[in-house]
Design a protein around this motif. Structure first.
Motif, PDB file in Angstrom:
ATOM      1  N   ILE A 189       0.791  -1.250  -0.149  1.00 23.56           N
ATOM      2  CA  ILE A 189      -0.053  -0.029  -0.299  1.00 23.56           C
ATOM      3  C   ILE A 189       0.652   1.325   0.121  1.00 23.56           C
ATOM      4  CG2 ILE A 189      -1.567   1.276   1.526  1.00 23.56           C
ATOM      5  CD1 ILE A 189      -3.086  -0.578   0.236  1.00 23.56           C
ATOM      6  N   ALA A 190       1.854   1.222   0.819  1.00 20.25           N
ATOM      7  CA  ALA A 190       2.720   2.336   1.019  1.00 20.25           C
ATOM      8  C   ALA A 190       3.605   2.735  -0.440  1.00 20.25           C
ATOM      9  CB  ALA A 190       3.765   2.078   2.232  1.00 20.25           C
ATOM     10  N   LYS A 191       3.800   1.642  -1.109  1.00 19.60           N
ATOM     11  CA  LYS A 191       4.440   1.765  -2.444  1.00 19.60           C
ATOM     12  C   LYS A 191       3.511   2.174  -3.488  1.00 19.60           C
ATOM     13  CE  LYS A 191       6.917  -1.137  -5.587  1.00 19.60           C
ATOM     14  NZ  LYS A 191       7.572  -2.516  -6.045  1.00 19.60           N
ATOM     15  N   ILE A 192       2.374   1.859  -3.659  1.00 18.96           N
ATOM     16  CA  ILE A 192       1.507   2.410  -4.604  1.00 18.96           C
ATOM     17  C   ILE A 192       0.646   3.650  -4.412  1.00 18.96           C
ATOM     18  CG2 ILE A 192       1.310  -0.293  -5.564  1.00 18.96           C
ATOM     19  CD1 ILE A 192      -1.437  -0.244  -4.468  1.00 18.96           C
ATOM     20  N   GLY A 252      -1.203  10.934  -0.859  1.00 13.58           N
ATOM     21  CA  GLY A 252      -2.452  10.261  -1.131  1.00 13.58           C
ATOM     22  C   GLY A 252      -3.260   9.593  -0.327  1.00 13.58           C
ATOM     23  N   ILE A 253      -4.428   9.338  -0.321  1.00 11.88           N
ATOM     24  CA  ILE A 253      -5.386   9.149   0.280  1.00 11.88           C
ATOM     25  C   ILE A 253      -5.777   7.632   0.492  1.00 11.88           C
ATOM     26  CG2 ILE A 253      -7.913   9.493   0.994  1.00 11.88           C
ATOM     27  CD1 ILE A 253      -6.349  11.623   1.950  1.00 11.88           C
ATOM     28  N   LEU A 254      -5.932   6.914   1.761  1.00 11.94           N
ATOM     29  CA  LEU A 254      -6.492   5.453   1.977  1.00 11.94           C
ATOM     30  C   LEU A 254      -7.758   5.576   2.648  1.00 11.94           C
ATOM     31  CD1 LEU A 254      -6.251   2.460   1.821  1.00 11.94           C
ATOM     32  CD2 LEU A 254      -4.735   2.838   4.235  1.00 11.94           C
ATOM     33  N   ILE A 255      -8.720   5.000   1.976  1.00 14.71           N
ATOM     34  CA  ILE A 255     -10.163   4.929   2.716  1.00 14.71           C
ATOM     35  C   ILE A 255     -10.228   3.596   2.812  1.00 14.71           C
ATOM     36  CG2 ILE A 255     -12.654   5.649   2.590  1.00 14.71           C
ATOM     37  CD1 ILE A 255     -11.840   7.708   0.245  1.00 14.71           C
ATOM     38  N   ILE A 256     -10.237   3.046   4.209  1.00 20.60           N
ATOM     39  CA  ILE A 256     -10.600   1.922   4.659  1.00 20.60           C
ATOM     40  C   ILE A 256     -11.715   1.493   5.269  1.00 20.60           C
ATOM     41  CG2 ILE A 256      -8.914   2.335   6.404  1.00 20.60           C
ATOM     42  CD1 ILE A 256      -8.080  -0.713   6.199  1.00 20.60           C
ATOM     43  N   THR A 257     -12.461   0.468   5.306  1.00 19.22           N
ATOM     44  CA  THR A 257     -13.415   0.160   5.971  1.00 19.22           C
ATOM     45  C   THR A 257     -13.389  -1.149   6.527  1.00 19.22           C
ATOM     46  OG1 THR A 257     -14.892   1.670   4.373  1.00 19.22           O
ATOM     47  CG2 THR A 257     -16.127   0.066   5.890  1.00 19.22           C
ATOM     48  N   HIS A 265      -1.602   9.343   3.687  1.00 19.31           N
ATOM     49  CA  HIS A 265      -0.241   8.770   3.506  1.00 19.31           C
ATOM     50  C   HIS A 265       0.896  10.010   3.946  1.00 19.31           C
ATOM     51  CE1 HIS A 265       3.339   6.597   1.114  1.00 19.31           C
ATOM     52  NE2 HIS A 265       3.029   6.087   2.369  1.00 19.31           N
ATOM     53  N   THR A 266       1.818   9.712   4.846  1.00 19.54           N
ATOM     54  CA  THR A 266       2.737  10.817   5.117  1.00 19.54           C
ATOM     55  C   THR A 266       3.989  10.410   4.602  1.00 19.54           C
ATOM     56  OG1 THR A 266       3.628   9.054   7.171  1.00 19.54           O
ATOM     57  CG2 THR A 266       1.783  10.471   7.671  1.00 19.54           C
TER      58      THR A 266
END
Length: 282
Positions: free
Chosen positions: A217-220, A225-230, A274-275
């Motif tokens: 995930i950190a690579k792509i 970027g934004i990660l939306i996780i449910t 993403h930081t």
């Protein structure tokens, strides 16, 4: 409050019904609210500490490739048998997709932003985004039948320009070389509705797969970027403790209930930024 520790909530979808999803169908609710409430109440009473990357969830067939191969093979057959009327399940339901779309729309994210749906299933999330004029949409699923189904659903009518690929988000670095269209680029928005949950339920090498998930995930995902996780397996605090390479932007509203004098959520939905820092492996 802890979220439900079991299979992701899902609704089925039918193209013959038009009121909520004009082109792709309407959900049919399954009445299991009492079971949900009893399960969450038990978790609320039993959970005394925040679970971490070292915490193993009880294994489930939901964490196996065989389960998903069988599920989507059945969904694909149903789709073909009904001439495209029955397109399968919507994990966490239409409302979850609407909440995600609402936040993306209000956040000012460009209509041309690159978006990746991990564990895209029948592609319903990406179709929802495409209806609102988002155009750079990609879905991946490790189940070939799911990718075939999603591609057929996207073919319409109306046809929708969405790219689908067979890919495992936990693939090794060597395996990534065969998937340059996914792992040799970055995405502005990554969406996960239940895939991390399924990985955590794997009967084999669950922790190793979770570490690989975090690494990939950190690579792509792009630098900001934004990660939306449910998730229905992890609380807000537990997800934040595990996704160490991300900062919390907002917790999306999720269905709540009160049972036995205790309040809780059936799911947790977080928007993370993403930081650029690598995620910790444990």
């Amino acid at each position: 409050m802890p979220a439900m520790s079991s299979a992701p909530l899902k609704q089925s979808q039918s193209q013959s019904q038009q009121s909520q999803q004009p082109a792709e169908g309407e959900s049919r609710e399954t009445d299991f609210s009492l079971l949900v409430k009893k399960t969450i109440l038990r978790i609320l009473r039993e959970t005394t500490t925040t679970r971490t990357m070292d915490t193993d969830l009880n294994p489930s067939n939901l964490g196996t490739r065989e389960y998903w191969d069988e599920t989507y093979s059945t969904d694909l057959q149903n789709f073909e048998d009904t001439n495209g009327v029955d397109v399968g399940e919507i994990w966490f339901g239409f409302e979850s997709e609407r909440r995600i779309l609402s936040w993306i729309s209000k956040s000012g994210i460009s209509k041309a932003a690159s978006m990746l749906d991990i564990g895209s299933g029948n592609g319903s999330m990406l179709i929802t985004l495409n209806k609102s004029a988002y155009t750079d949409l990609t879905g991946i699923d490790f189940c070939e039948a799911a990718v075939v189904l999603a591609t057929k659903v996207a073919a319409g009518p109306p046809p929708r320009s969405i790219k689908y690929h067979v890919a495992d988000i936990t693939v090794s670095e060597d395996g990534q070389k065969e998937l340059p269209h996914i792992f040799s680029r970055t995405f502005d928005v990554v969406i996960d509705k239940g895939t991390y949950d399924a990985i955590c339920l794997s009967p084999e090498q669950s922790k190793e797969k979770r570490i690989a998930y975090m690494r990939n995930i950190a690579k792509i995902i792009s630098a900001d970027g934004i990660l939306i996780i449910t998730s229905c397996n992890w609380t807000k605090e537990e997800l934040l403790a595990q996704f160490t390479g991300f900062d919390l932007v907002v917790e999306l509203p999720a269905p709540q209930f009160q049972f036995g004098g205790v309040k809780g959520n059936t799911v947790t939905a977080l928007v993370l930024k993403h930081t650029g820092k690598p995620a910790k492996s444990s």
